[in-house]
Design a protein around this motif. Sequence first.
Motif, short mmCIF file in Angstrom:
data_model
loop_
_atom_site.label_atom_id
_atom_site.label_comp_id
_atom_site.label_asym_id
_atom_site.label_seq_id
_atom_site.Cartn_x
_atom_site.Cartn_y
_atom_site.Cartn_z
N ILE A 190 29.41 18.52 55.30
CA ILE A 190 30.61 17.73 55.55
C ILE A 190 31.30 17.38 54.24
O ILE A 190 32.52 17.47 54.11
N ASN A 191 30.51 16.99 53.24
CA ASN A 191 31.08 16.64 51.94
C ASN A 191 31.72 17.86 51.27
O ASN A 191 32.79 17.76 50.65
N GLU A 192 31.05 19.02 51.37
CA GLU A 192 31.61 20.24 50.79
C GLU A 192 32.94 20.60 51.43
O GLU A 192 33.89 21.00 50.75
N LEU A 193 33.02 20.45 52.74
CA LEU A 193 34.25 20.78 53.45
C LEU A 193 35.38 19.85 53.05
O LEU A 193 36.53 20.27 52.86
N ARG A 194 35.08 18.56 52.92
CA ARG A 194 36.12 17.59 52.57
C ARG A 194 36.62 17.79 51.14
O ARG A 194 37.78 17.50 50.84
N LEU A 195 35.76 18.30 50.27
CA LEU A 195 36.20 18.61 48.91
C LEU A 195 37.15 19.80 48.89
O LEU A 195 37.92 19.99 47.94
N GLU A 196 37.10 20.63 49.95
CA GLU A 196 37.97 21.81 50.06
C GLU A 196 39.06 21.57 51.13
O GLU A 196 39.39 22.45 51.90
N ASN A 197 39.58 20.36 51.17
CA ASN A 197 40.63 19.99 52.13
C ASN A 197 40.17 20.16 53.58
O ASN A 197 40.96 20.46 54.46
N GLY A 198 38.87 19.99 53.81
CA GLY A 198 38.35 20.01 55.18
C GLY A 198 38.14 21.37 55.77
O GLY A 198 37.81 21.50 56.95
N ARG A 199 38.29 22.45 55.00
CA ARG A 199 38.17 23.81 55.54
C ARG A 199 37.54 24.74 54.51
O ARG A 199 37.86 24.67 53.33
N LYS A 200 36.65 25.63 54.99
CA LYS A 200 35.96 26.53 54.06
C LYS A 200 35.49 27.77 54.81
O LYS A 200 35.27 27.73 56.03
N ARG A 201 35.32 28.87 54.08
CA ARG A 201 34.79 30.09 54.69
C ARG A 201 33.31 29.89 55.04
O ARG A 201 32.59 29.20 54.32
N PHE A 202 32.88 30.50 56.13
CA PHE A 202 31.48 30.42 56.57
C PHE A 202 30.53 30.89 55.46
O PHE A 202 29.54 30.23 55.16
N SER A 203 30.86 32.00 54.82
CA SER A 203 29.98 32.58 53.79
C SER A 203 29.88 31.70 52.55
O SER A 203 28.88 31.75 51.83
N GLU A 204 30.91 30.89 52.28
CA GLU A 204 30.91 30.05 51.07
C GLU A 204 29.93 28.90 51.16
O GLU A 204 29.59 28.29 50.15
N LEU A 205 29.46 28.60 52.36
CA LEU A 205 28.48 27.53 52.52
C LEU A 205 27.07 27.99 52.17
O LEU A 205 26.16 27.18 52.02
N PHE A 206 26.89 29.31 52.02
CA PHE A 206 25.57 29.87 51.72
C PHE A 206 25.55 30.32 50.26
O PHE A 206 25.53 31.51 49.95
N HIS A 207 25.57 29.35 49.35
CA HIS A 207 25.65 29.68 47.92
C HIS A 207 24.28 29.70 47.26
O HIS A 207 24.19 29.74 46.04
N HIS A 208 23.20 29.67 48.06
CA HIS A 208 21.84 29.76 47.53
C HIS A 208 21.22 31.09 47.95
O HIS A 208 21.46 31.57 49.05
N HIS A 209 20.38 31.65 47.08
CA HIS A 209 19.68 32.90 47.42
C HIS A 209 18.43 32.62 48.25
O HIS A 209 17.89 33.51 48.89
N ASN A 210 17.94 31.36 48.20
CA ASN A 210 16.72 31.01 48.91
C ASN A 210 16.90 31.12 50.41
O ASN A 210 17.81 30.51 50.99
N LYS A 211 16.04 31.94 51.08
CA LYS A 211 16.20 32.19 52.51
C LYS A 211 15.98 30.92 53.32
O LYS A 211 16.68 30.68 54.32
N GLU A 212 15.02 30.07 52.91
CA GLU A 212 14.78 28.82 53.64
C GLU A 212 16.03 27.95 53.63
O GLU A 212 16.39 27.34 54.63
N HIS A 213 16.70 27.90 52.47
CA HIS A 213 17.92 27.10 52.35
C HIS A 213 19.02 27.67 53.26
O HIS A 213 19.78 26.92 53.89
N MET A 214 19.10 29.01 53.35
CA MET A 214 20.11 29.65 54.20
C MET A 214 19.85 29.33 55.67
O MET A 214 20.78 29.04 56.43
#
Length: 249
Positions: A190-214
């Motif tokens: 939610i915080n990441e989206l609000r920093l980007e004017n409330g909208r973001k690409r789905f793929s941009e939320l997965f900025h970690h290589h760790n599979k558990e994090h994904m």
Amino acid sequence: MPYNVKLDAFEGPLDLLLHLINTYEIDIYDIPVSVISEQYMNYIHTMKELKLDVASEYLVMAATLLAIKSKMLLPKQEADPIDQQMGFEVEEDPREDLVNRLIEYRKFKQAALHLKEKEAARSLVYTREPADLSAFGKNEETVNPVSNVTIYDMLEAMQKLFAKKEKNLPKRTTIERQEIPIELRMSQIINELRLENGRKRFSELFHHHNKEHMVVTFLAILELMKTKEITCNQDGNFSEIFISVTGEK
């Protein structure tokens, strides 16, 4: 304890097969079993990777597809005209039963959609004069958290992300186990989206290589969709999915 999620959006293995047939524009009367079974198994593996509850009927269908695929690989015997005239059984297409089931399922699904449209239209009909409800205030418009995005689109996006992240992984790396609570990741999204004017690409939320994090990120997105805190939109097949905070543009 593992975080298990069961999605009501799955209506069964036939529904998944119809989705694949429509997506890849396959003739339902001439299904390339090799292609369709490979795509079907990709979805099953992705569901297991995300620790989603895979019903036994999906596994039964997977076994059925593999059995049909095996029969299709066997050499076909040409039908003897004499045998046909004498009433001997002719070897049937191993896909015939599955095709018939898919056609019947599609008929019922279209009928259900038609009835749902009728229900929606009938719900707009009133048999009494409108009452003054100004004292109760305006009701907030119900927001559809998934808009024109289906669960199959979400799984397909995760397949692409898994493949991309795995390709970019370094040959040597240090594995660190880090437990991330679902609630914390939901708040972070939610915080990441609000920093980007409330909208973001789905793929941009997965900025970690760790599979558990994904996986935790994907489950957090599903939970936010369930609570209608975010909405998902997709312009067309295979296009990028956009995530936005509900009520913000």
